[in-house]
Design an enzyme around this catalytic site. Sequence first.
Site, PDB file in Angstrom:
ATOM      1  N   LYS A 208       0.838  -1.199   0.000  1.00 24.44           N
ATOM      2  CA  LYS A 208       0.000   0.000   0.000  1.00 24.44           C
ATOM      3  C   LYS A 208       0.877   1.254   0.000  1.00 24.44           C
ATOM      4  CE  LYS A 208      -3.589   2.256   2.711  1.00 24.44           C
ATOM      5  NZ  LYS A 208      -4.546   2.178   3.806  1.00 24.44           N
ATOM      6  N   GLU A 214      10.437  -4.648   4.662  1.00 18.89           N
ATOM      7  CA  GLU A 214      10.527  -6.044   4.210  1.00 18.89           C
ATOM      8  C   GLU A 214      10.268  -6.145   2.706  1.00 18.89           C
ATOM      9  OE1 GLU A 214       8.847  -4.902   6.762  1.00 18.89           O
ATOM     10  OE2 GLU A 214       8.890  -6.274   8.477  1.00 18.89           O
ATOM     11  N   GLY A 270      -4.897  -2.107   4.993  1.00 16.89           N
ATOM     12  CA  GLY A 270      -4.100  -3.253   4.532  1.00 16.89           C
ATOM     13  C   GLY A 270      -4.795  -4.581   4.765  1.00 16.89           C
ATOM     14  N   ARG A 271      -5.306  -4.783   5.968  1.00 17.98           N
ATOM     15  CA  ARG A 271      -5.920  -6.075   6.293  1.00 17.98           C
ATOM     16  C   ARG A 271      -7.320  -6.224   5.716  1.00 17.98           C
ATOM     17  NH1 ARG A 271      -4.800  -2.738  10.250  1.00 17.98           N
ATOM     18  NH2 ARG A 271      -6.406  -1.917  11.649  1.00 17.98           N
ATOM     19  N   GLU A 356      -4.872  -6.967  14.578  1.00 21.88           N
ATOM     20  CA  GLU A 356      -4.393  -5.634  14.216  1.00 21.88           C
ATOM     21  C   GLU A 356      -5.564  -4.641  14.290  1.00 21.88           C
ATOM     22  OE1 GLU A 356      -2.513  -4.412  10.273  1.00 21.88           O
ATOM     23  OE2 GLU A 356      -0.722  -4.910  11.395  1.00 21.88           O
ATOM     24  N   HIS A 387      -5.049 -33.476  17.121  1.00 20.66           N
ATOM     25  CA  HIS A 387      -3.918 -34.280  17.585  1.00 20.66           C
ATOM     26  C   HIS A 387      -2.807 -33.407  18.131  1.00 20.66           C
ATOM     27  CE1 HIS A 387      -5.585 -38.035  16.024  1.00 20.66           C
ATOM     28  NE2 HIS A 387      -6.150 -37.223  15.145  1.00 20.66           N
ATOM     29  N   LYS A 507       9.283  -0.813  14.250  1.00 11.78           N
ATOM     30  CA  LYS A 507       9.847  -0.478  12.934  1.00 11.78           C
ATOM     31  C   LYS A 507      10.924   0.591  13.081  1.00 11.78           C
ATOM     32  CE  LYS A 507       5.599  -1.198  10.198  1.00 11.78           C
ATOM     33  NZ  LYS A 507       4.589  -0.556   9.355  1.00 11.78           N
TER      34      LYS A 507
END
Length: 540
Positions: A208, A214, A270-271, A356, A387, A507
């Site tokens: 965005k 990253e 973003g999400r 978030e 399990h 950050k």
Amino acid sequence: MSMKPLTDTPAWHALQKHHTEVAGLHLRELFAAEPKRAATFSAEACGLFLDYSKNRITGETLRLLLALAEERGLRGRIDAMFRGEKINSTEDRAVLHTALRAPRTEKILVDGQDVVPAVHGVLDKMAAFADRVRSGQWLGHTGKKIRNVINIGIGGSDLGPVMAYEALKFYSDRALRCEFVSNVDSDDFAEAVHGMDPSETLFVVSSKTFTTLETMTNAQTAREWVLRGLGGDESAIAKHFVAVSTNAEKVREFGIDTANMFGFWDWVGGRYSMDSAIGLSTMVAVGPENFRAMLAGFREMDEHFRAAPFERNLPVIMGLLAVWYGDFFDAQTAAVLPYEQYLKRFPAYLQQLTMESNGKSITLDGRHVDYNTGAIYWGEPGTNGQHSFYQLIHQGTHLIPCDFIGFAKTLNPIGRHHDILIANMFAQAEALAFGKTAEEVRAEGTREDLVPHRVFEGNRPSNTILAEIVDPATLGKLVALYEHSVFTQGAVWEVNPFDQWGVELGKVLAQRIIPELEGDTALHHDGSTNALIERYRRMK
Ligand code: F6P
């Protein structure tokens, strides 16, 4: 707008009092007292069936929770979101992921501008591009067809696309290999491109902001990898890189032609962006028609959320139940358990969406909350989780509300697999709710000293969501269901589910530490951080 603090409201007080009356009731008693409970506490919309009868609620609980929603102005907040009001007040932005799935005929204004034509303009551009890649018309620098598509992005620019790709793999073009690189850890990039030919590889750089450390680091590495593989000719970049972003200037700076850029807008968080241009890799994988079907699914759930009365409104009911457990039973976590392998990344996707969004402790008017907000979401697809961690859900000391998600049909009907799978889902919800008493354990001839170990207390709440089959529309509906459940919770808690200031500090500190790891400058952190950096410098 300043509201009365949540814990001072009549609805809250009524729920507190009610909680003391019902908290001790067992689901066994509730079902015995109300044999039609499954019908009373279930709802169906958009082809999703929600059975919420195995929750520790009575009709009165529901009535009080609905009253709480009314009192917190949920109706007005929903309308404000859909209308494009700037409800993301800490960033002064509208919140309009719902506009991403609005039909061409709709008009939605942001700052006096109808955003729907632009949404469809981008969708059409994405579709034309996806068709060119899928049909082999889009050629790499050396004239070869694209066989590998790598999405580079992180957070919302990764989790949605990778979740949707996995969920809709059945519908994908198997001639294309799709990979997702998110972590700044070089292992991620190295493994994604392992054995790949750069001349057949297309990178979709999704960010965005187009500033995320990253993503920019990975994109730079990808650029070098492509140039190295294609003889260093800079003109290759245009054939092997496209960008998805709101930031044209940064895209240009990176060296990607903005003709190959797919835009979106600051009113898409973003999400909440997997159905925007961020879904480009999804669209390339499954084709524009399937992508549009997914959007139609989102839209159907949007309409339901906007129009259905709260007592039949799936996202509202789920959101209020989350408030009930988090705030009145002090449940710290919630498990999402899809009995569907194609949804294996759904819990990871939901972690960002839920945590978030509602991982906040300051209200819209700046007060510190005195109640629990967003729970910790986690999960794994069934039956694998059974399990692994289900032991704790059944017999541990924590109350963990569970969402079971299953489908009546499988895309891969093989032998008895599907019935066995779904039998397990029903069985787990039943076991969690009703358990097994000491008398029942004894009646099986169990040694007395083992009886307490083999008792299942039960009274562990769950929702069961049942749909027909995994398809693009159903995926859209499911995601929108959770988006709006998160919204409902945020409205009750009076937090802003659309900012994420909490990710900033780390950050900034990382930017300070990076040169310290690369050089030997004096360190001015706390003792622990200084010592770790020094040790790393010696060990690297
Ligand atoms: O780390 C937080 C965050 O801002 C997320 O909200 C977002 O989805 C992610 O980073 C990636 O951001 P961008 O798409 O701008 O690269």
